[in-house]
Scaffold this motif. Structure first.
Motif, PDB file in Angstrom:
ATOM      1  N   SER A   1       0.823  -1.208   0.000  1.00  0.00           N
ATOM      2  CA  SER A   1       0.000   0.000   0.000  1.00  0.00           C
ATOM      3  C   SER A   1       0.862   1.266   0.000  1.00  0.00           C
ATOM      4  CB  SER A   1      -0.963   0.000   1.184  1.00  0.00           C
ATOM      5  OG  SER A   1      -0.297   0.105   2.424  1.00  0.00           O
ATOM      6  N   ILE A   2       2.062   1.183   0.541  1.00  0.00           N
ATOM      7  CA  ILE A   2       2.963   2.348   0.513  1.00  0.00           C
ATOM      8  C   ILE A   2       3.399   2.621  -0.934  1.00  0.00           C
ATOM      9  CG2 ILE A   2       5.232   3.206   1.238  1.00  0.00           C
ATOM     10  CD1 ILE A   2       3.929   3.086   3.743  1.00  0.00           C
ATOM     11  N   ALA A   3       3.711   1.566  -1.669  1.00  0.00           N
ATOM     12  CA  ALA A   3       4.143   1.732  -3.056  1.00  0.00           C
ATOM     13  C   ALA A   3       3.038   2.310  -3.926  1.00  0.00           C
ATOM     14  CB  ALA A   3       4.606   0.388  -3.620  1.00  0.00           C
ATOM     15  N   SER A   4       1.796   2.175  -3.518  1.00  0.00           N
ATOM     16  CA  SER A   4       0.651   2.631  -4.308  1.00  0.00           C
ATOM     17  C   SER A   4       0.122   4.001  -3.882  1.00  0.00           C
ATOM     18  CB  SER A   4      -0.479   1.607  -4.203  1.00  0.00           C
ATOM     19  OG  SER A   4      -0.061   0.366  -4.703  1.00  0.00           O
ATOM     20  N   GLN A   5       0.856   4.722  -3.073  1.00  0.00           N
ATOM     21  CA  GLN A   5       0.397   6.046  -2.647  1.00  0.00           C
ATOM     22  C   GLN A   5       0.318   6.994  -3.841  1.00  0.00           C
ATOM     23  OE1 GLN A   5      -0.592   7.164   0.640  1.00  0.00           O
ATOM     24  NE2 GLN A   5      -0.777   4.943   0.597  1.00  0.00           N
ATOM     25  N   ASP A  64      11.695  15.867   5.716  1.00  0.00           N
ATOM     26  CA  ASP A  64      11.064  16.795   6.646  1.00  0.00           C
ATOM     27  C   ASP A  64       9.983  16.120   7.478  1.00  0.00           C
ATOM     28  OD1 ASP A  64      12.609  18.911   5.687  1.00  0.00           O
ATOM     29  OD2 ASP A  64      11.155  19.392   4.125  1.00  0.00           O
ATOM     30  N   LEU A  65       9.400  15.070   6.951  1.00  0.00           N
ATOM     31  CA  LEU A  65       8.314  14.371   7.631  1.00  0.00           C
ATOM     32  C   LEU A  65       8.617  12.884   7.710  1.00  0.00           C
ATOM     33  CD1 LEU A  65       5.316  16.032   5.765  1.00  0.00           C
ATOM     34  CD2 LEU A  65       6.205  16.628   8.010  1.00  0.00           C
ATOM     35  N   VAL A  66       8.160  12.269   8.785  1.00  0.00           N
ATOM     36  CA  VAL A  66       8.335  10.832   8.967  1.00  0.00           C
ATOM     37  C   VAL A  66       6.975  10.213   9.222  1.00  0.00           C
ATOM     38  CG1 VAL A  66       9.350   9.031  10.420  1.00  0.00           C
ATOM     39  CG2 VAL A  66      10.658  11.103   9.910  1.00  0.00           C
ATOM     40  N   LEU A  67       6.658   9.173   8.475  1.00  0.00           N
ATOM     41  CA  LEU A  67       5.436   8.397   8.668  1.00  0.00           C
ATOM     42  C   LEU A  67       5.862   7.004   9.085  1.00  0.00           C
ATOM     43  CD1 LEU A  67       2.371   7.799   8.331  1.00  0.00           C
ATOM     44  CD2 LEU A  67       2.881   7.266   5.931  1.00  0.00           C
ATOM     45  N   ALA A  76      -4.829   3.582   2.737  1.00  0.00           N
ATOM     46  CA  ALA A  76      -5.559   4.057   1.566  1.00  0.00           C
ATOM     47  C   ALA A  76      -4.566   4.839   0.705  1.00  0.00           C
ATOM     48  CB  ALA A  76      -6.725   4.941   1.990  1.00  0.00           C
ATOM     49  N   ALA A  77      -4.794   4.909  -0.599  1.00  0.00           N
ATOM     50  CA  ALA A  77      -3.848   5.508  -1.540  1.00  0.00           C
ATOM     51  C   ALA A  77      -3.588   6.992  -1.301  1.00  0.00           C
ATOM     52  CB  ALA A  77      -4.330   5.297  -2.971  1.00  0.00           C
ATOM     53  N   ASP A  78      -4.489   7.682  -0.605  1.00  0.00           N
ATOM     54  CA  ASP A  78      -4.345   9.125  -0.405  1.00  0.00           C
ATOM     55  C   ASP A  78      -3.834   9.511   0.985  1.00  0.00           C
ATOM     56  OD1 ASP A  78      -6.615   8.366   0.989  1.00  0.00           O
ATOM     57  OD2 ASP A  78      -7.849  10.024   0.266  1.00  0.00           O
ATOM     58  N   VAL A  79      -3.436   8.551   1.787  1.00  0.00           N
ATOM     59  CA  VAL A  79      -3.050   8.840   3.168  1.00  0.00           C
ATOM     60  C   VAL A  79      -1.845   9.782   3.254  1.00  0.00           C
ATOM     61  CG1 VAL A  79      -2.069   7.809   5.269  1.00  0.00           C
ATOM     62  CG2 VAL A  79      -4.097   6.817   4.208  1.00  0.00           C
ATOM     63  N   VAL A  80      -0.782   9.496   2.531  1.00  0.00           N
ATOM     64  CA  VAL A  80       0.412  10.345   2.615  1.00  0.00           C
ATOM     65  C   VAL A  80       0.088  11.766   2.153  1.00  0.00           C
ATOM     66  CG1 VAL A  80       2.755  10.706   1.732  1.00  0.00           C
ATOM     67  CG2 VAL A  80       2.024   8.421   2.443  1.00  0.00           C
ATOM     68  N   THR A  81      -0.656  11.902   1.073  1.00  0.00           N
ATOM     69  CA  THR A  81      -1.032  13.227   0.578  1.00  0.00           C
ATOM     70  C   THR A  81      -1.815  14.000   1.634  1.00  0.00           C
ATOM     71  OG1 THR A  81      -1.058  12.474  -1.711  1.00  0.00           O
ATOM     72  CG2 THR A  81      -2.331  14.456  -1.210  1.00  0.00           C
ATOM     73  N   LYS A  82      -2.778  13.358   2.264  1.00  0.00           N
ATOM     74  CA  LYS A  82      -3.591  14.037   3.284  1.00  0.00           C
ATOM     75  C   LYS A  82      -2.760  14.427   4.504  1.00  0.00           C
ATOM     76  CE  LYS A  82      -8.136  12.207   2.123  1.00  0.00           C
ATOM     77  NZ  LYS A  82      -9.243  11.344   2.537  1.00  0.00           N
ATOM     78  N   LEU A  83      -1.876  13.553   4.944  1.00  0.00           N
ATOM     79  CA  LEU A  83      -1.049  13.876   6.109  1.00  0.00           C
ATOM     80  C   LEU A  83      -0.085  15.017   5.803  1.00  0.00           C
ATOM     81  CD1 LEU A  83      -0.319  10.323   7.526  1.00  0.00           C
ATOM     82  CD2 LEU A  83      -1.800  12.070   8.527  1.00  0.00           C
ATOM     83  N   VAL A  84       0.498  15.011   4.612  1.00  0.00           N
ATOM     84  CA  VAL A  84       1.412  16.095   4.222  1.00  0.00           C
ATOM     85  C   VAL A  84       0.675  17.430   4.187  1.00  0.00           C
ATOM     86  CG1 VAL A  84       2.793  17.011   2.301  1.00  0.00           C
ATOM     87  CG2 VAL A  84       3.070  14.629   3.022  1.00  0.00           C
ATOM     88  N   LEU A  85      -0.543  17.442   3.673  1.00  0.00           N
ATOM     89  CA  LEU A  85      -1.327  18.685   3.637  1.00  0.00           C
ATOM     90  C   LEU A  85      -1.575  19.227   5.039  1.00  0.00           C
ATOM     91  CD1 LEU A  85      -3.899  17.892   0.811  1.00  0.00           C
ATOM     92  CD2 LEU A  85      -2.040  19.564   0.751  1.00  0.00           C
ATOM     93  N   ALA A  94       2.206  17.246  14.592  1.00  0.00           N
ATOM     94  CA  ALA A  94       2.040  15.811  14.325  1.00  0.00           C
ATOM     95  C   ALA A  94       0.632  15.578  13.802  1.00  0.00           C
ATOM     96  CB  ALA A  94       2.270  14.999  15.597  1.00  0.00           C
ATOM     97  N   ALA A  95       0.477  14.548  13.018  1.00  0.00           N
ATOM     98  CA  ALA A  95      -0.838  14.181  12.491  1.00  0.00           C
ATOM     99  C   ALA A  95      -0.951  12.669  12.510  1.00  0.00           C
ATOM    100  CB  ALA A  95      -1.008  14.710  11.063  1.00  0.00           C
ATOM    101  N   MET A  96      -2.168  12.197  12.652  1.00  0.00           N
ATOM    102  CA  MET A  96      -2.406  10.761  12.688  1.00  0.00           C
ATOM    103  C   MET A  96      -3.649  10.441  11.886  1.00  0.00           C
ATOM    104  SD  MET A  96      -2.978   8.482  16.057  1.00  0.00           S
ATOM    105  CE  MET A  96      -4.397   7.429  15.990  1.00  0.00           C
ATOM    106  N   GLY A  97      -3.592   9.339  11.174  1.00  0.00           N
ATOM    107  CA  GLY A  97      -4.758   8.889  10.436  1.00  0.00           C
ATOM    108  C   GLY A  97      -5.654   8.056  11.329  1.00  0.00           C
ATOM    109  N   GLN A  98      -6.850   7.812  10.871  1.00  0.00           N
ATOM    110  CA  GLN A  98      -7.783   6.966  11.611  1.00  0.00           C
ATOM    111  C   GLN A  98      -7.469   5.515  11.294  1.00  0.00           C
ATOM    112  OE1 GLN A  98     -11.905   7.593  10.718  1.00  0.00           O
ATOM    113  NE2 GLN A  98     -12.596   6.063  12.161  1.00  0.00           N
ATOM    114  N   LEU A  99      -7.213   4.740  12.337  1.00  0.00           N
ATOM    115  CA  LEU A  99      -6.894   3.327  12.161  1.00  0.00           C
ATOM    116  C   LEU A  99      -8.148   2.493  12.359  1.00  0.00           C
ATOM    117  CD1 LEU A  99      -3.609   3.264  14.240  1.00  0.00           C
ATOM    118  CD2 LEU A  99      -3.841   3.468  11.772  1.00  0.00           C
ATOM    119  N   ILE A 100      -8.419   1.620  11.404  1.00  0.00           N
ATOM    120  CA  ILE A 100      -9.575   0.738  11.492  1.00  0.00           C
ATOM    121  C   ILE A 100      -9.099  -0.689  11.244  1.00  0.00           C
ATOM    122  CG2 ILE A 100     -11.828   0.158  10.502  1.00  0.00           C
ATOM    123  CD1 ILE A 100     -12.018   3.104   9.587  1.00  0.00           C
TER     124      ILE A 100
END
Length: 107
Positions: A1-5, A64-67, A76-85, A94-100
């Protein structure tokens, strides 16, 4: 999933193998991404635990950022983009995504 961001910026991925005893099992994964310039592999000689494995990746990074994600995490394919924004706001440190859990209805 990281390769598909879908992230359009520069991204460097550090895959840390924390001294696993089954490297022959994960070797095909290493071969798949060995030619992808975004991926670097850190093979630790001994199991030192999650925190020290994370430190090994962070020390290797220069961004500059570490995930940080676990090996069983599917993004999800848009996670890195959303966190960077989110991180463009200087008031956010710091920012965190919702884990399900994908098996949340089974256990």
């Amino acid at each position: 999933s990281i390769a598909s961001q879908d992230y359009a910026g520069k991204m460097q991925v550090y895959v840390v193998d924390d001294g696993s005893a089954n490297r022959d099992v994960v070797a095909p994964v290493h071969r798949i991404y060995a030619s992808d310039p975004r991926f670097s592999f850190i093979l630790l000689a001994n199991n030192v635990g999650k925190r020290k494995a994370q430190i090994a990746a962070i020390r290797s990074s220069s961004g500059d950022l570490v995930l940080n994600v676990d090996s069983d995490t599917i993004l999800a394919a848009d996670v890195v983009t959303k966190l960077v924004l989110k991180m463009h706001d200087p008031g956010i440190g710091a920012a965190m995504g919702q884990l399900i859990a994908s098996n949340r209805n089974q256990t």
